[in-house]
Design an enzyme around this catalytic site. Structure first.
Site, PDB file in Angstrom:
ATOM      1  N   LYS A  97      48.002  37.433  50.203  1.00 26.31           N
ATOM      2  CA  LYS A  97      48.221  38.603  49.327  1.00 26.31           C
ATOM      3  C   LYS A  97      47.476  39.811  49.869  1.00 26.31           C
ATOM      4  O   LYS A  97      48.025  40.907  49.963  1.00 26.31           O
ATOM      5  CB  LYS A  97      47.711  38.287  47.929  1.00 26.31           C
ATOM      6  CG  LYS A  97      47.543  39.500  47.016  1.00 26.31           C
ATOM      7  CD  LYS A  97      47.073  39.144  45.630  1.00 26.31           C
ATOM      8  CE  LYS A  97      45.596  39.066  45.490  1.00 26.31           C
ATOM      9  NZ  LYS A  97      44.872  40.331  45.358  1.00 26.31           N
ATOM     10  N   ASN A  98      46.232  39.609  50.293  1.00 31.82           N
ATOM     11  CA  ASN A  98      45.387  40.746  50.673  1.00 31.82           C
ATOM     12  C   ASN A  98      45.631  41.247  52.089  1.00 31.82           C
ATOM     13  O   ASN A  98      44.982  42.197  52.525  1.00 31.82           O
ATOM     14  CB  ASN A  98      43.911  40.396  50.440  1.00 31.82           C
ATOM     15  CG  ASN A  98      43.604  40.270  48.954  1.00 31.82           C
ATOM     16  OD1 ASN A  98      44.434  40.652  48.124  1.00 31.82           O
ATOM     17  ND2 ASN A  98      42.465  39.721  48.629  1.00 31.82           N
ATOM     18  N   CYS A 128      38.285  47.221  36.734  1.00 32.53           N
ATOM     19  CA  CYS A 128      38.915  46.001  36.220  1.00 32.53           C
ATOM     20  C   CYS A 128      37.773  45.117  35.717  1.00 32.53           C
ATOM     21  O   CYS A 128      36.614  45.517  35.689  1.00 32.53           O
ATOM     22  CB  CYS A 128      39.720  45.302  37.306  1.00 32.53           C
ATOM     23  SG  CYS A 128      38.671  44.701  38.617  1.00 32.53           S
ATOM     24  N   ARG A 147      34.876  49.332  40.497  1.00 38.79           N
ATOM     25  CA  ARG A 147      35.809  49.506  41.624  1.00 38.79           C
ATOM     26  C   ARG A 147      35.965  50.981  42.017  1.00 38.79           C
ATOM     27  O   ARG A 147      37.049  51.543  41.973  1.00 38.79           O
ATOM     28  CB  ARG A 147      37.177  48.896  41.301  1.00 38.79           C
ATOM     29  CG  ARG A 147      37.183  47.505  40.729  1.00 38.79           C
ATOM     30  CD  ARG A 147      36.734  46.409  41.666  1.00 38.79           C
ATOM     31  NE  ARG A 147      37.580  46.150  42.778  1.00 38.79           N
ATOM     32  CZ  ARG A 147      38.603  45.283  42.785  1.00 38.79           C
ATOM     33  NH1 ARG A 147      38.906  44.653  41.688  1.00 38.79           N
ATOM     34  NH2 ARG A 147      39.323  45.084  43.871  1.00 38.79           N
ATOM     35  N   PRO A 148      34.890  51.690  42.348  1.00 42.60           N
ATOM     36  CA  PRO A 148      35.018  53.100  42.747  1.00 42.60           C
ATOM     37  C   PRO A 148      35.793  53.235  44.067  1.00 42.60           C
ATOM     38  O   PRO A 148      36.032  52.243  44.768  1.00 42.60           O
ATOM     39  CB  PRO A 148      33.564  53.540  42.929  1.00 42.60           C
ATOM     40  CG  PRO A 148      32.812  52.305  43.215  1.00 42.60           C
ATOM     41  CD  PRO A 148      33.517  51.202  42.473  1.00 42.60           C
ATOM     42  N   ASP A 153      34.991  56.029  46.184  1.00 45.65           N
ATOM     43  CA  ASP A 153      34.285  57.125  46.861  1.00 45.65           C
ATOM     44  C   ASP A 153      34.335  56.985  48.383  1.00 45.65           C
ATOM     45  O   ASP A 153      34.485  57.979  49.111  1.00 45.65           O
ATOM     46  CB  ASP A 153      32.832  57.201  46.376  1.00 45.65           C
ATOM     47  CG  ASP A 153      32.125  55.855  46.518  1.00 45.65           C
ATOM     48  OD1 ASP A 153      32.677  54.839  46.060  1.00 45.65           O
ATOM     49  OD2 ASP A 153      31.046  55.810  47.131  1.00 45.65           O
ATOM     50  N   LEU A 154      34.269  55.750  48.889  1.00 47.11           N
ATOM     51  CA  LEU A 154      34.244  55.559  50.349  1.00 47.11           C
ATOM     52  C   LEU A 154      35.611  55.875  50.969  1.00 47.11           C
ATOM     53  O   LEU A 154      35.696  56.422  52.071  1.00 47.11           O
ATOM     54  CB  LEU A 154      33.811  54.133  50.684  1.00 47.11           C
ATOM     55  CG  LEU A 154      32.409  53.737  50.193  1.00 47.11           C
ATOM     56  CD1 LEU A 154      32.121  52.273  50.494  1.00 47.11           C
ATOM     57  CD2 LEU A 154      31.344  54.646  50.804  1.00 47.11           C
ATOM     58  N   ASP A 208      35.842  36.082  46.722  1.00 47.98           N
ATOM     59  CA  ASP A 208      37.069  35.585  46.075  1.00 47.98           C
ATOM     60  C   ASP A 208      37.081  34.066  45.945  1.00 47.98           C
ATOM     61  O   ASP A 208      38.010  33.523  45.356  1.00 47.98           O
ATOM     62  CB  ASP A 208      38.315  36.031  46.852  1.00 47.98           C
ATOM     63  CG  ASP A 208      38.505  37.522  46.740  1.00 47.98           C
ATOM     64  OD1 ASP A 208      39.321  38.084  47.494  1.00 47.98           O
ATOM     65  OD2 ASP A 208      37.814  38.150  45.909  1.00 47.98           O
ATOM     66  N   ARG A 240      49.382  37.010  39.714  1.00 45.55           N
ATOM     67  CA  ARG A 240      49.226  38.147  40.640  1.00 45.55           C
ATOM     68  C   ARG A 240      48.928  37.643  42.049  1.00 45.55           C
ATOM     69  O   ARG A 240      49.266  38.304  43.024  1.00 45.55           O
ATOM     70  CB  ARG A 240      48.069  39.041  40.178  1.00 45.55           C
ATOM     71  CG  ARG A 240      48.325  39.753  38.871  1.00 45.55           C
ATOM     72  CD  ARG A 240      47.217  40.720  38.568  1.00 45.55           C
ATOM     73  NE  ARG A 240      46.958  41.545  39.751  1.00 45.55           N
ATOM     74  CZ  ARG A 240      45.887  42.329  39.861  1.00 45.55           C
ATOM     75  NH1 ARG A 240      45.006  42.381  38.879  1.00 45.55           N
ATOM     76  NH2 ARG A 240      45.693  43.056  40.926  1.00 45.55           N
TER      77      ARG A 240
END
Ligand code: EPZ
Length: 421
Positions: A22-23, A117, A122-123, A125-126, A307, A399
């Protein structure tokens, strides 16, 4: 409402074939925006998150068609929008991965700020810092993030944290930029390597993917290609833990064992037999009646994957002794501990650390999936619990796991999807 019902199912046995990652599929689908010719993707897992990403691509003007099981053809020649609709963004934060390619292809992108979530704020900014380093102007207008660049110019940048998504987004913005970009302290996950391999097939000039320093030399345009998504190391790890926790004997097929080192090492530490067969791309896991307690600490790759933390917490409830799990990647990723404790586990969480004493006889009850991997952990716990375990909020599980019930049923698990209020 759909729920997953799991009954006590010990000693799982048999073979399970792992789906595409998925990722890896999600950033690669986003990267397809960068091309103007046909792109064929194979081993694309049929998941809710992949469906949403294809919806996002279609909403931007890409043509996406399913041409077989786990096979898509994408053509973004007629890309005609740089605005990602809120209702799609709000369904899946990974939609944010279209920002880099839209910036690279169209010089502009407007996205609603992805929400947090359950596992953390989960920012992004990077990601935005990376886009600015390439010359983009970022505006934050009441929840909408706009990035604009007359021209993206390659630059050298350092990531304060080896963020997977930020590394992917910056690579995708840089492949069509003018000049050379170097990302220092880049994430090194196998999914980054798969994205880079895919982009190189399209004609991108990328070196160093899989190391902490990635170099991208901008090219004028990207072509079509055919690419097979790498196997999902987290799905593979989930089924390997299933063999361990039920004292079973499971052969996991379509797996790259070099992506699984921390998981293999930790399962061996418990006393399981783990037999790697690189030639046949498979790993066999044989559980034992008495397994020893272990400690894990989640870290960016090649450390122990965050994960897999939830799945190992479930396993730890059956290990003899005191186990320690330290979660360093996300600030709130122990919610499954409460659900496991409702099943009679003995887990105490203090900040980033969870102490799990085992073995404990788990009892089936009604529990709730709090995120994708927590849902998988509850299925694993249900396999060894006495009585029925009824898991709600299973949309989280759908998901990220393709055909999860049939894969578990083929190993002898008593698991089914039921419709219950
Ligand atoms: C990816 O999320 C994965 N998702 C996650 O998998 C995975 O848990 C995570 O990487 C870590 O391995 C996809 O690939 C679609 P990060 P991502 O950016 O990219 C902080 C699953 O279960 N951070 O590496 O969002 C962030 O808050 C999912 O399949 C910033 O501070 O992860 C977090 O604490 C869950 N600023 C840490 O870095 C930023 O700009 C890791 O985040 C970005 C991230």
């Amino acid at each position: 409402m759909e729920k997953i019902l799991v009954k006590n199912s010990l000693q799982l046995r048999g073979t399970v074939r792992i789906s595409g990652a998925k990722n890896a599929a999600l950033p690669i689908l986003a990267a397809a925006i960068l091309g103007t010719e046909d792109i064929i993707l194979e081993d694309v897992p049929e998941l809710k998150d992949v469906e949403i990403m294809t919806e996002v691509l279609k909403s931007l003007g890409s043509d996406v068609k399913k041409i077989g099981k786990n096979k898509l053809i994408i053509n973004s020649k007629n890309l005609n929008s740089y605005v990602t609709k809120y209702e799609l963004m709000s369904k899946m934060r990974a939609s944010f991965l279209v920002m880099g390619p839209l910036l690279g292809r169209l010089g502009k992108t407007v996205n609603s700020l992805p929400g947090g979530c359950n596992i953390g704020s989960r920012p992004i900014d990077l990601h935005l810092k990376g886009f600015e380093a390439l010359g983009a102007v970022i505006e934050n207008n009441v929840g909408d993030i706009t990035a604009t660049a007359e021209e993206l110019i390659g630059n050298k940048l350092y990531l304060d944290f080896p963020s997977v998504g930020a590394t992917e987004n910056i690579i995708m913005a840089a492949v069509l930029a003018k000049g050379e970009t170097v990302i220092e302290n880049a994430a090194m996950e196998p999914e980054i390597v798969d994205l880079a391999n895919f982009l190189r097939k399209m004609g991108a000039n990328i070196t160093g993917a899989g190391t902490s320093s990635i170099k991208i030399k901008g090219v004028a345009e990207l072509k079509g290609c055919t690419h097979q998504i790498i196997p999902d190391r987290i799905e593979a790890g989930t089924f390997m833990v299933a063999a361990a926790i039920t004292g079973g004997d499971v052969l996991v097929e379509n797996v790259i064992s070099s992506h699984m080192k921390p998981i293999i090492a930790k399962l061996k530490e418990t006393g399981c037999d783990v037999i790697e067969d690189d030639e046949n791309e498979s790993i066999r896991v044989i559980g034992k009646d008495v397994l020893k307690a272990i400690s894990i600490k989640t870290l960016p790759y090649p450390g122990f994957p965050t994960d897999m933390q939830a799945q190992f917490l479930a396993l730890m409830t059956q290990l003899h002794g005191n186990n320690v799990a330290i979660e360093t990647v996300f600030e709130n990723r122990f919610m499954h501990a409460d659900e496991l404790n409702r099943m009679n586990a003995d887990i105490s969480v203090e900040g980033k650390e969870a102490i799990v004493s085992g073995p404990k006889r788990l009892k089936g009850t009604k529990v709730r999936a709090t995120d994708l991997r927590a849902g998988a952990a509850l299925i694993l716990a249900g396999l060894v619990a006495e009585g029925d375990t009824e898991i709600s909020d299973i949309y989280h599980i759908d998901r990220g796991y393709e055909d999860i019930e049939s894969k578990f049923r083929n190993l002898g698990a008593r698991i089914e999807r039921v419709d219950r209020d």
